[in-house]
Design an enzyme around this catalytic site. Structure first.
Site, PDB file in Angstrom:
ATOM      1  N   GLY A 211       0.800  -1.220   0.000  1.00  0.00           N
ATOM      2  CA  GLY A 211       0.000   0.000   0.000  1.00  0.00           C
ATOM      3  C   GLY A 211       0.826   1.259   0.000  1.00  0.00           C
ATOM      4  O   GLY A 211       0.289   2.360  -0.158  1.00  0.00           O
ATOM      5  N   GLY A 212       2.143   1.143   0.145  1.00  0.00           N
ATOM      6  CA  GLY A 212       3.018   2.309   0.183  1.00  0.00           C
ATOM      7  C   GLY A 212       3.332   2.849  -1.202  1.00  0.00           C
ATOM      8  O   GLY A 212       2.913   2.293  -2.219  1.00  0.00           O
TER       9      GLY A 212
ATOM     10  N   GLU B 163      -5.058  -0.935   6.403  1.00  0.00           N
ATOM     11  CA  GLU B 163      -6.276  -1.405   5.747  1.00  0.00           C
ATOM     12  C   GLU B 163      -6.656  -0.530   4.559  1.00  0.00           C
ATOM     13  O   GLU B 163      -6.962  -1.028   3.471  1.00  0.00           O
ATOM     14  CB  GLU B 163      -7.422  -1.440   6.771  1.00  0.00           C
ATOM     15  CG  GLU B 163      -8.762  -1.880   6.188  1.00  0.00           C
ATOM     16  CD  GLU B 163      -9.888  -1.777   7.205  1.00  0.00           C
ATOM     17  OE1 GLU B 163     -10.979  -2.282   6.915  1.00  0.00           O
ATOM     18  OE2 GLU B 163      -9.670  -1.199   8.288  1.00  0.00           O
TER      19      GLU B 163
ATOM     20  N   ILE C 271       4.443  -7.524   9.115  1.00  0.00           N
ATOM     21  CA  ILE C 271       5.632  -8.360   8.890  1.00  0.00           C
ATOM     22  C   ILE C 271       6.292  -8.745  10.211  1.00  0.00           C
ATOM     23  O   ILE C 271       7.103  -9.683  10.249  1.00  0.00           O
ATOM     24  CB  ILE C 271       6.653  -7.673   7.974  1.00  0.00           C
ATOM     25  CG1 ILE C 271       7.131  -6.348   8.584  1.00  0.00           C
ATOM     26  CG2 ILE C 271       6.071  -7.450   6.589  1.00  0.00           C
ATOM     27  CD1 ILE C 271       8.276  -5.700   7.801  1.00  0.00           C
TER      28      ILE C 271
ATOM     29  N   LYS D 221      20.805   5.331   2.991  1.00  0.00           N
ATOM     30  CA  LYS D 221      21.162   5.654   4.375  1.00  0.00           C
ATOM     31  C   LYS D 221      21.808   4.465   5.088  1.00  0.00           C
ATOM     32  O   LYS D 221      22.290   4.599   6.221  1.00  0.00           O
ATOM     33  CB  LYS D 221      19.928   6.139   5.125  1.00  0.00           C
ATOM     34  CG  LYS D 221      19.421   7.471   4.577  1.00  0.00           C
ATOM     35  CD  LYS D 221      18.063   7.831   5.102  1.00  0.00           C
ATOM     36  CE  LYS D 221      17.589   9.149   4.493  1.00  0.00           C
ATOM     37  NZ  LYS D 221      17.479   9.102   3.016  1.00  0.00           N
TER      38      LYS D 221
ATOM     39  N   ASN E  89      16.471   9.315  -2.271  1.00  0.00           N
ATOM     40  CA  ASN E  89      15.150   9.811  -1.902  1.00  0.00           C
ATOM     41  C   ASN E  89      14.215   9.689  -3.096  1.00  0.00           C
ATOM     42  O   ASN E  89      14.596   9.989  -4.228  1.00  0.00           O
ATOM     43  CB  ASN E  89      15.240  11.277  -1.462  1.00  0.00           C
ATOM     44  CG  ASN E  89      15.969  11.420  -0.137  1.00  0.00           C
ATOM     45  OD1 ASN E  89      15.352  11.526   0.907  1.00  0.00           O
ATOM     46  ND2 ASN E  89      17.296  11.399  -0.167  1.00  0.00           N
TER      47      ASN E  89
ATOM     48  N   LEU F 136      11.031  10.968  -5.043  1.00  0.00           N
ATOM     49  CA  LEU F 136      10.179  12.144  -5.167  1.00  0.00           C
ATOM     50  C   LEU F 136       8.702  11.782  -5.039  1.00  0.00           C
ATOM     51  O   LEU F 136       8.216  10.916  -5.751  1.00  0.00           O
ATOM     52  CB  LEU F 136      10.411  12.828  -6.518  1.00  0.00           C
ATOM     53  CG  LEU F 136      11.736  13.574  -6.675  1.00  0.00           C
ATOM     54  CD1 LEU F 136      11.924  13.991  -8.115  1.00  0.00           C
ATOM     55  CD2 LEU F 136      11.773  14.781  -5.762  1.00  0.00           C
TER      56      LEU F 136
END
Length: 610
Positions: A284-285, A310, A337, A404, A441, A443
């Site tokens: 969902g990300g 959800e 997870i 990172k 990163n 965008l």
């Protein structure tokens, strides 16, 4: 005017023109040729009328939108009139045994002049008195090539709010030329002057072949003005009908990255995706959902969407179902997870061939305050999913990591580096191919600076930047997702893949571009420097000096030589992590993740302190 009224009007007008043309022709030539005859005139007139209406129907002269008439419509008129005259000549030959060539030629010229004039006069009237009466935004077109010409033609031929006033183009030979009545008034460096002199409201960048660096160069000149800046759509989108030429879009931050987007050969992916089951964690990300969209184009048999949110899982589930309908089985799974048993159950039930592990805690300052949660999610969660994948016989497992993780100074980066170590060790202990992909990163992703800057601009500013010299690598969401999928195709096991993202970008420059793209000046919104936040670096790295592998394994993709550790030491360290206090955990995580040549020794010392 209704269709029937319009048709009746045009038929009546053309009939009058046809009769007028032949009568004028006969009376002009009669004194010199003595050809006047009532029968000749009537038969010729009837032939001309019937033939004209026949060929006018064939060439659709009665259903064309004459307010947009162009050379193509003029050619249709010439063809219809020519065939009309030819048909009348045949009738004259049959009826009178002769063809009155000079009369027909004069009739032909009058016919074209009057019918063409009647049609094009409406366009002239519309352009001069109707269109110009409406208040329009004066528009400068950047690029006097095929793209710019297409844009101007569309703006002139359609009732839109933009009025093309001038071109700019850097080609010397185009200076002072007129294209569709619009003059090339200068070069891109002259944009500020032209905008002022011609009172320009809008600027449209109309060069589809422009590279990112060139767009950035042009944008710098445009940004010196107060005009709204837009860019024409891609030619391929216009040709395929997805958008029209005059559907201009705003210039996006992605256009100003200063490098071309990385184009990966995603066709090589079909072998390991098409017809197989694919599982995506964090589906969902931002990255996870885009991976699902990209994977869907390769027609897997099933996509399993795993996530603990959800609403986000519901949204990507509905999107994929609408897009692929019955072509692909979509299975939404709500699960964390960190829930080891749940991960094993899901893997064993669906038996995926490929796993893309995108679920993670990624917010750097937030994880500084919550190191245990970072460890539980990024390390233990990764370990759970990876070991469940081994149990289910997964062929390829791709971990979404971060730049990172290189020489980390923060908890998030350290947990990501340990997660890399975990999957590298599991690659050696199992038949599953485990690989990691490091991003800069992304965008527009959740938690990135772009959404934050946009919100600050919406409320009137100021935009907060941590430090004037802080730099970051940037990539787009589609680039990031394609890299993950491509890594699976390249995977042999244990690699850490890195995308060549060009030069890093200053965050303050990004903020300035976003402010001007939003239609404001830097002075109106303002920029404040808030200071470096906990755990942040001034600049990021993609590979440290011990990991650099100079050659590319694929265009724009490098593979790192990340140091590995003995499995026994790694598992002992990981198992003891959760028992640490926050302070000790933070210190030990960064120390462990930063080790280079003496990795095993340092790990043993760390484990001895657990």
């Amino acid at each position: 005017m209704t269709y029937r009224k319009r048709l009746s009007f045009l038929i009546g007008l053309d009939s009058a023109i046809v009769l007028f043309s032949i009568y004028i022709g006969y009376f002009i030539l009669h004194p010199y040729m003595n050809i006047y005859s009532a029968g000749t005139l009537v038969i010729s007139s009837l032939s001309l009328l019937v033939s004209h209406h026949l060929f006018a129907a064939i060439y659709k002269l009665y259903i064309k939108a004459w307010e947009y008439a162009s050379v193509r419509e003029l050619v249709a008129i010439v063809k219809a009139v020519t065939f009309t005259i030819a048909a009348t000549a045949v009738v004259q030959l049959i009826a009178f045994g002769d063809i009155y060539v000079r009369v027909l030629f004069l009739t032909w010229m009058l016919h074209i002049l009057l019918i063409g004039g009647s049609r094009f006069s409406w366009r002239m009237f519309r352009d001069r008195f109707i269109t110009e009466c409406k208040e329009k935004k004066r528009t400068l077109i950047v690029g006097a090539g095929s793209g710019g010409s297409m844009v101007v033609r569309q703006l002139l031929n359609h009732d839109v709010e933009l009025q093309p006033v001038a071109f700019v183009d850097d080609e010397e030979k185009k200076q002072k030329l007129q294209i569709h009545g619009v003059t090339v008034a200068g070069k891109t460096a002259d944009i500020p002057r032209i905008v002022t002199e011609k009172k320009i409201d809008n600027i449209i960048i109309a060069i589809p072949s422009l590279k990112r660096q060139e767009i950035q160069h042009i944008y710098e000149h445009c940004a010196k003005t107060e005009a709204k800046i837009q860019i024409m759509p891609l030619i391929e989108d216009v040709m395929t009908g997805r958008v029209s030429v005059n559907q201009f879009r705003e210039v996006q931050v992605e256009d100003l990255l200063g490098r071309e987007p990385v184009k990966l050969d995603i066709q090589s992916i079909s072998e390991y995706v098409t017809g197989h089951t694919v599982l995506v964690t964090g589906a969902g990300g931002s990255i996870g959902s885009e991976i699902c969209r990209q994977v869907g184009t390769f027609q897997p048999a099933k996509i399993v969407l795993v996530g603990h949110g959800e609403n986000s899982i519901y949204q990507i589930d509905m999107e994929l179902r609408n897009r692929y309908k019955d072509m692909i089985e979509i299975v939404p799974i709500i699960g964390d997870i960190q829930d080891r048993e749940r991960m094993f159950n899901v893997m064993l039930e669906h038996e995926p061939t490929v796993v893309y592990h995108a679920a993670a805690h990624k917010h750097v300052p937030l994880m500084e305050y919550n190191p245990k949660e970072a460890v539980k999610n990024n390390i233990f969660g990764t370990k759970n999913v990876a070991e469940a994948a081994i149990a289910a016989g997964v062929v390829k497992f791709v971990l979404v990591s971060s730049d990172k993780a290189v020489n980390p100074t923060n908890v998030m980066g350290a947990t990501k580096r340990v997660a890399e170590m975990v999957i590298q060790q599991l690659d050696k202990e199992s038949d599953t191919n485990f690989v990691a992909v490091r991003f800069g990163n992304v965008l527009g992703s959740r938690g990135s600076v772009i959404p934050l800057f946009k919100k600050q601009i919406q409320v009137g500013g100021p935009v907060t930047v941590t430090h004037p010299d802080m730099t970051r690598y940037f990539m787009t969401i589609p680039e990031a997702s394609r890299l993950v999928i491509q890594a699976g195709a390249l995977a042999k096991g244990g690699e850490i893949f890195v995308l060549d993202m060009g030069e890093p970008v200053k965050i303050v420059d990004l903020a300035k571009n976003l402010i001007t793209l939003s239609g404001y000046t830097i002075e109106e919104i303002g920029i404040e420097f808030s200071g470096i936040r906990p755990g942040e670096k001034m600049f990021e790295e993609l590979l440290n000096e011990n990991e650099v592998h100079p050659e590319q394994v694929f265009p724009k993709i490098h593979v790192g030589k990340a140091a590995q550790v003995e499995g026994e030491v790694l598992w002992e360290f990981v198992d003891g992590l959760i028992e640490k206090s926050n302070a000790v955990m933070k210190e030990q995580l960064v120390e462990i993740a930063n080790v280079k040549c003496g990795l095993q020794r340092v790990m043993r010392e760390a484990v001895s302190h657990l």
